[in-house]
Structure formats: C-alpha cells, structure tokens
Enzyme design. Sequence first.
Site, PDB file in Angstrom:
ATOM      1  N   LYS A 205       0.859  -1.177   0.000  1.00  0.00           N
ATOM      2  CA  LYS A 205       0.000   0.000   0.000  1.00  0.00           C
ATOM      3  C   LYS A 205       0.895   1.227   0.000  1.00  0.00           C
ATOM      4  O   LYS A 205       1.580   1.512   0.976  1.00  0.00           O
ATOM      5  CB  LYS A 205      -0.937   0.063   1.210  1.00  0.00           C
ATOM      6  CG  LYS A 205      -2.013   1.152   1.036  1.00  0.00           C
ATOM      7  CD  LYS A 205      -2.623   1.630   2.328  1.00  0.00           C
ATOM      8  CE  LYS A 205      -1.785   2.716   2.983  1.00  0.00           C
ATOM      9  NZ  LYS A 205      -1.758   3.994   2.196  1.00  0.00           N
ATOM     10  N   GLY A 258       7.772   5.789   6.817  1.00  0.00           N
ATOM     11  CA  GLY A 258       6.766   6.813   7.040  1.00  0.00           C
ATOM     12  C   GLY A 258       7.068   7.647   8.272  1.00  0.00           C
ATOM     13  O   GLY A 258       8.204   7.707   8.749  1.00  0.00           O
ATOM     14  N   GLU A 280      10.973   2.368   9.390  1.00  0.00           N
ATOM     15  CA  GLU A 280      11.939   3.413   9.044  1.00  0.00           C
ATOM     16  C   GLU A 280      11.175   4.729   9.076  1.00  0.00           C
ATOM     17  O   GLU A 280      10.376   5.015   8.199  1.00  0.00           O
ATOM     18  CB  GLU A 280      12.550   3.140   7.669  1.00  0.00           C
ATOM     19  CG  GLU A 280      13.853   3.891   7.438  1.00  0.00           C
ATOM     20  CD  GLU A 280      13.655   5.141   6.617  1.00  0.00           C
ATOM     21  OE1 GLU A 280      14.065   6.217   7.108  1.00  0.00           O
ATOM     22  OE2 GLU A 280      13.107   5.061   5.520  1.00  0.00           O
ATOM     23  N   LEU A 281      11.427   5.524  10.127  1.00  0.00           N
ATOM     24  CA  LEU A 281      10.598   6.674  10.427  1.00  0.00           C
ATOM     25  C   LEU A 281      11.351   7.976  10.156  1.00  0.00           C
ATOM     26  O   LEU A 281      12.163   8.040   9.246  1.00  0.00           O
ATOM     27  CB  LEU A 281      10.105   6.563  11.870  1.00  0.00           C
ATOM     28  CG  LEU A 281       9.458   5.206  12.212  1.00  0.00           C
ATOM     29  CD1 LEU A 281       9.051   5.153  13.675  1.00  0.00           C
ATOM     30  CD2 LEU A 281       8.282   4.897  11.304  1.00  0.00           C
ATOM     31  N   CYS A 314      14.382  11.488   4.463  1.00  0.00           N
ATOM     32  CA  CYS A 314      14.548  11.247   5.901  1.00  0.00           C
ATOM     33  C   CYS A 314      15.986  11.422   6.361  1.00  0.00           C
ATOM     34  O   CYS A 314      16.234  11.676   7.536  1.00  0.00           O
ATOM     35  CB  CYS A 314      14.032   9.860   6.266  1.00  0.00           C
ATOM     36  SG  CYS A 314      14.787   8.529   5.323  1.00  0.00           S
ATOM     37  N   GLU A 414      11.325  17.608  12.793  1.00  0.00           N
ATOM     38  CA  GLU A 414      11.681  17.403  11.387  1.00  0.00           C
ATOM     39  C   GLU A 414      10.951  18.407  10.502  1.00  0.00           C
ATOM     40  O   GLU A 414       9.728  18.528  10.539  1.00  0.00           O
ATOM     41  CB  GLU A 414      11.314  15.978  10.978  1.00  0.00           C
ATOM     42  CG  GLU A 414      11.797  15.581   9.607  1.00  0.00           C
ATOM     43  CD  GLU A 414      11.515  14.122   9.293  1.00  0.00           C
ATOM     44  OE1 GLU A 414      12.300  13.511   8.538  1.00  0.00           O
ATOM     45  OE2 GLU A 414      10.505  13.582   9.796  1.00  0.00           O
TER      46      GLU A 414
END
Length: 511
Positions: A205, A258, A280-281, A314, A414
């Site tokens: 998705k 995300g 993985e943020l 990121c 961020e």
Amino acid sequence: MPHFIRRWYLAGSGRPEYRSYVLQAMKELVKGSDRYRHFIDGEWVDSTVKEWIEVENPATEEIIASVPRGSAADADRALTAAWNAQPDWEALPPIERAELLKRLARLILQSRERLAQIVIAEQGKPLAEARGEIEGAALYLTYAAEEARRVTGDIIPSDNPNEQIWIQKVAHGVVVALTAWNYPAALMCRKIGPALLAGNTVVVKSHEGTPISSFEIAQLALEAGFPAGVINVVSGFGEEIGQSLVAHPYTRLVTLTGSVRAGKAIFRAAADDLKILRLELGGKAPFVVAEDADIASAVNAAVLSRFENCGQICICNERMYVHDKIADEFTERFIEAVEALKVGDPRQLVDVGPKFSRGELEKVEAMVAAATDAGAELLTGGKRMDGSEFSKGHWFQPTVMSVDNNAMEIMQNEVFGPVVPIMRVADFDEAMRLANESRYGLSAYVFTKDMRRIMRLTRELKFGEIYVNKPGGDVVQAHHAGMRDSGLGGEDGKYGLEGYFQKKTMYLNFN
C-alpha cells in the site's frame, strides 16, 4: 487480468502477434479512463467501496488520476491472495524467484522515462532525480536477486551422539509493505525485492498521495510473469485499509517507511498478534562542520544533502553545527550556493521542485514563522515563491536561518522541506553534544580531517547512519537503520535481507 489473457501471454510471450495484443489488453485493464484499480491475485479489480482518492500534481495542482479508497474487505481480499500464493512461491528455488526479480528490474529500466514522468507528476521530484529514482528501484530488485545463491544456514554439532543441528532460513509468510510519498517507486522495490527473494509474498500500500508508481510497477510485474497473488497492490488511507492490512491475522511482517506517528500507530495495531515490524521513520540529521574541515566540500555536501527532493528525504541535513572559527566563511559560501539553486518546473533540469502538498507547504511555512518569532534570523528565503510560474503548485524558497538555541522547534522537529538552521559552536565536543540532543537517530554528517574525532563517532554519535566528509546517499549493499524515534529494524544489504527471513532449527538424530 482475465485468466484467458494471462494464459495467452504466458504461452505466447515470445511471439509478437500475441505479445502486442496482450500487452495492449493489459494496459487497458489497468485503468478505467484515469481511474486505477486494485491489483489483487494477478488481476485488476474494482474496490468493494465505490469511492475514489484524487491524485494531485504538486507543481500544477491538477488532478492527474484517481485510485480506489480501499476498505477492510479489499485488504482481506489482497491478503488472502498473498496467503494462498505463499507456499508455492516459497517452494521455488531462490534462483527462480531471483530470475523474476531481475526480469522486473529490466522492464522497469526499459520504462524508465515513462516511470520518471509519473514520479514527477505525482510527487514533484525534478527530472534528473526522478530518473535516478527509477534506476534505484531497479537496482534494489537486482541486488536482492543477486543474493539468491547466498541464502545460507548452519550445521552445528549436537551434544548427543549421531545427531546434528540444522539451522535454516525460511520465509515469514505474508509481508505488508507501506511506503512513503517521497520515493514512491524506489521504496516499493526496496521492500519487495528482499521480501520476495526470501520467499514471502507481499501486499503493497503506497501513500495515498503517490499511488500511481506502485500500480505501474505492478503492471510490469504482471508482464514479468510473477505468479498470481505473489505481488498485490492496493490503495487507500492508512487509518482505513492500512490499519486493516496491519491488524489482519494473515499478516506476519509489516515494513513501513513513514512518519513517527504512523510507526507508533502500527506498533499498537500489531501488538496483539506480536507481528514483526520494520519501521523506518523520521529523521533530524545533524551536520557537523569542524574547524579543520574542507569548507568547499562541506558546503557542497550541505547543499546537496539539504535541498535534494526539496528537502523531503529522511536522511536530509536538517540542522547544522558549524565551528565558530570558520562559521563566517562557511555561512557566506553556503548562502551563495543556496541562492544559486534553480527552483522551477520539475519536468526540466532544475535543482528544486515543489513541496509535495498544500499541507506540507503550510507546515514548513508555519515552522519558519515560529522560528523567526522565537528569535531565529532569516539569512535567505523564508517564504513562498512568487511570480507567475509559481501561481499554481506548492512552492517554497530555499531557506537558511541562524539560530542560537538548540531547544527551538526548528532544531528539534523534522522540517522535511527546503529549510535549514545554522548554529555556531565553540568546539567539536559541543557539536557532538548538541547533535545527540534529539529524539531522532537516523542519519548524521560530520566534516573533519582529524582521525581521532572520526574514531569517536561510532561510540559517541547516536545515529544509525553517519556520513563522514561526504554528502548523503545510502547504497544497496550497506544497512539503513535508525535509533530512537527513527525506527527499528532496517533496510538494505545482507542485514536488511536477513530481516525478511526467520530461522528454523532442526535436531536431526540418525541413530
């Protein structure tokens, strides 16, 4: 795709008279006018809910396509297809799974210009970067395929006579892959390559704002000959179909790229079934410039590592700590380089394109305003782009700010946009301390010629990925992973592939 067309394609794929007809038939089935369908069990299917999500071009604000607003029933259908296909897929020798991955990579490269234009249209990435993303997508698949003959286990001695212990790697089962909007094609392939090579089947998705790339890659996977159900692609919102995908009993592993918010929501949703997570943020990468740094190299790296993809990466340079002895020269040269960046139509060879969405633009604008209200000094930029060519789209000036307080929001949260704050430091130790004052721990940058300082980084700088005397850019054979709020697990290389396997131990007694 109807079964009879699939049979014709597989039986006659080498014959032009079949291939031409079949490929045209498949392309017509991908969309209904500008509406995409879900790709489930090797076919393009309608959603159970007749609602649509409009996909906007961030440079023009035009609606370029619509995709299904997927439901829990759609999630169940996709996961059931993946569940049913998984045993036969895992039973294939790894080299056969690898051959299909390589075939898909070749098709992606053959379609690179068309796919790059899709990435530009849905995400806003400039042309050169979009082309690079498509090449990277193919590389992720090829690298995973190259590991097919290196899937190894162990045979170790037992404590008992006439007995051996076998430790083998096996698939988890069904993997749900949730991708972010900043690299829609590359992130899909980064996840499906190792997942499929390991014998898992996948349901992808992508972000609801950038779903077209994933659907187009699914079309190429169909042409490559992947068995039905091995790769499934659905669309919709995270709190709807995404939540259903994560919580479903067939899902064994969830891999997300995300936000921290999304990662924590998935953590909660996956808890009851103790699902395996790879998250993985976000990131807030410090960029440390010591007094002995090569200033020209540091300036070049600082610009590239901040403003690539409009700062929407990121691992981007998010906050800068520059030694007081060289701060004036560095800042002057850095601002000059930033002001030379060309912002404009991402279909052209420009340096910076638009922000991804109106909401993202407003977020960046609010963060800059809050920083100036808190005492930060604007050195260049700081507002939306003006002029007729920017009357539509989500444009923000490349922006540099000077700050003197590491606790400011602009230094701690961020930005994910074309804005970077600079802070002066008295020495390297202060820079290290301030760099570590963060809830994030993904990437960091350090420029120094002192080998003693470099040797300290592994132990003292609390980030999973450190770039020393170079700009950012992870490679497929390395390992991409964060600490703290930047996530858990990791991607790429042998360690990334390892995460898509589980280990099974057998005690074999041959008395």
